[in-house]
Motif scaffolding. Sequence first.
Motif, PDB file in Angstrom:
ATOM      1  N   UNK A  85     -47.805   0.819  27.660  1.00  0.00           N
ATOM      2  CA  UNK A  85     -49.003   1.223  28.404  1.00  0.00           C
ATOM      3  C   UNK A  85     -49.384   2.680  28.199  1.00  0.00           C
ATOM      4  N   UNK A  86     -48.493   3.481  27.627  1.00  0.00           N
ATOM      5  CA  UNK A  86     -48.770   4.914  27.469  1.00  0.00           C
ATOM      6  C   UNK A  86     -49.970   5.138  26.564  1.00  0.00           C
ATOM      7  N   UNK A  87     -50.871   6.041  26.962  1.00  0.00           N
ATOM      8  CA  UNK A  87     -52.046   6.316  26.131  1.00  0.00           C
ATOM      9  C   UNK A  87     -51.667   7.194  24.932  1.00  0.00           C
ATOM     10  N   UNK A  88     -52.139   6.806  23.771  1.00  0.00           N
ATOM     11  CA  UNK A  88     -51.880   7.550  22.539  1.00  0.00           C
ATOM     12  C   UNK A  88     -53.193   7.786  21.804  1.00  0.00           C
ATOM     13  N   UNK A  89     -53.154   8.697  20.810  1.00  0.00           N
ATOM     14  CA  UNK A  89     -54.298   8.890  19.924  1.00  0.00           C
ATOM     15  C   UNK A  89     -54.441   7.664  19.029  1.00  0.00           C
ATOM     16  N   UNK A  90     -55.540   7.618  18.304  1.00  0.00           N
ATOM     17  CA  UNK A  90     -55.821   6.442  17.482  1.00  0.00           C
ATOM     18  C   UNK A  90     -54.767   6.197  16.413  1.00  0.00           C
ATOM     19  N   UNK A  91     -54.325   7.247  15.730  1.00  0.00           N
ATOM     20  CA  UNK A  91     -53.356   7.075  14.648  1.00  0.00           C
ATOM     21  C   UNK A  91     -52.013   6.610  15.200  1.00  0.00           C
ATOM     22  N   UNK A  92     -51.562   7.233  16.263  1.00  0.00           N
ATOM     23  CA  UNK A  92     -50.280   6.846  16.852  1.00  0.00           C
ATOM     24  C   UNK A  92     -50.378   5.463  17.482  1.00  0.00           C
ATOM     25  N   UNK A  93     -51.533   5.128  18.043  1.00  0.00           N
ATOM     26  CA  UNK A  93     -51.729   3.805  18.632  1.00  0.00           C
ATOM     27  C   UNK A  93     -51.628   2.714  17.574  1.00  0.00           C
ATOM     28  N   UNK A  94     -52.117   2.985  16.379  1.00  0.00           N
ATOM     29  CA  UNK A  94     -52.030   2.014  15.276  1.00  0.00           C
ATOM     30  C   UNK A  94     -50.592   1.860  14.810  1.00  0.00           C
ATOM     31  N   UNK A  95     -49.854   2.962  14.764  1.00  0.00           N
ATOM     32  CA  UNK A  95     -48.483   2.935  14.255  1.00  0.00           C
ATOM     33  C   UNK A  95     -47.449   2.587  15.319  1.00  0.00           C
ATOM     34  N   UNK A  96     -47.821   2.607  16.589  1.00  0.00           N
ATOM     35  CA  UNK A  96     -46.870   2.340  17.671  1.00  0.00           C
ATOM     36  C   UNK A  96     -46.357   0.904  17.594  1.00  0.00           C
ATOM     37  N   UNK A  97     -45.030   0.744  17.557  1.00  0.00           N
ATOM     38  CA  UNK A  97     -44.486  -0.622  17.542  1.00  0.00           C
ATOM     39  C   UNK A  97     -44.648  -1.285  18.905  1.00  0.00           C
ATOM     40  N   UNK A  98     -44.552  -2.585  18.908  1.00  0.00           N
ATOM     41  CA  UNK A  98     -44.585  -3.347  20.156  1.00  0.00           C
ATOM     42  C   UNK A  98     -43.192  -3.287  20.764  1.00  0.00           C
ATOM     43  N   UNK A  99     -43.029  -2.427  21.763  1.00  0.00           N
ATOM     44  CA  UNK A  99     -41.709  -2.190  22.336  1.00  0.00           C
ATOM     45  C   UNK A  99     -41.194  -3.395  23.115  1.00  0.00           C
ATOM     46  N   UNK A 100     -42.086  -4.204  23.654  1.00  0.00           N
ATOM     47  CA  UNK A 100     -41.645  -5.414  24.352  1.00  0.00           C
ATOM     48  C   UNK A 100     -41.049  -6.395  23.339  1.00  0.00           C
ATOM     49  N   UNK A 101     -41.698  -6.545  22.194  1.00  0.00           N
ATOM     50  CA  UNK A 101     -41.174  -7.431  21.153  1.00  0.00           C
ATOM     51  C   UNK A 101     -39.830  -6.921  20.638  1.00  0.00           C
ATOM     52  N   UNK A 102     -39.709  -5.615  20.440  1.00  0.00           N
ATOM     53  CA  UNK A 102     -38.435  -5.058  19.982  1.00  0.00           C
ATOM     54  C   UNK A 102     -37.331  -5.249  21.016  1.00  0.00           C
ATOM     55  N   UNK A 103     -37.657  -5.068  22.283  1.00  0.00           N
ATOM     56  CA  UNK A 103     -36.656  -5.247  23.337  1.00  0.00           C
ATOM     57  C   UNK A 103     -36.226  -6.702  23.435  1.00  0.00           C
ATOM     58  N   UNK A 104     -37.176  -7.613  23.376  1.00  0.00           N
ATOM     59  CA  UNK A 104     -36.825  -9.042  23.372  1.00  0.00           C
ATOM     60  C   UNK A 104     -35.967  -9.389  22.166  1.00  0.00           C
TER      61      UNK A 104
END
Length: 183
Positions: free
Chosen positions: A42-61
């Motif tokens: 849910x953390x707000x990021x800039x556009x570039x970081x938002x594109x590169x941000x992994x899905x942390x819920x998927x990684x945790x699962x």
Amino acid sequence: MHPRKTGKPRITGHDYIAQEFSLPAKKSLVYLNLIMAVLVNLMPFDKVILVLRPDFVALTLLYWNIHQPQQAGMGVAFVCGLVTDVIDTSIMGQHAVAYCLITFFALILHRRLRLFSAFRQIPAVLWILLLGQAMVFLTGILAGTYIPEWYFFLSSVTGALCWPLFIFLLGSFRKQQIEPDEI
């Protein structure tokens, strides 16, 4: 000839093997990690970081279904997917199906993946994350809600590259003192 008696108890092969097995993680720890993953997503990021941000819920699962498959499963994945769908205002069930697919492959491959180091798990994790993201991609296109750009799958690549760090962080939460009497 009798072995010399010392102050320390002698550890036999059976005791050593019993100590090597890890205790199951508490379900509260798994749920707390999943809540933290949702909050990081849910953390707000800039556009570039938002594109590169992994899905942390998927990684945790993926982590919990590989390392402690009895503590997380399809039901937990489905509920996390529905929560993610509500938060992202996406098609209801889109992430739920993707997370269930990720969980399915993690449960099938968990014994094999635990034999490898974190760095050698990266290709398998990449393919599992790509399959989950392909499911989100297909459901988005079939529903006609959006047409993703070419960089849509970059978050799976960054998620796979972050996998060793992720294993280290979640593994440090999971470390428990094993008492010989508990085994």
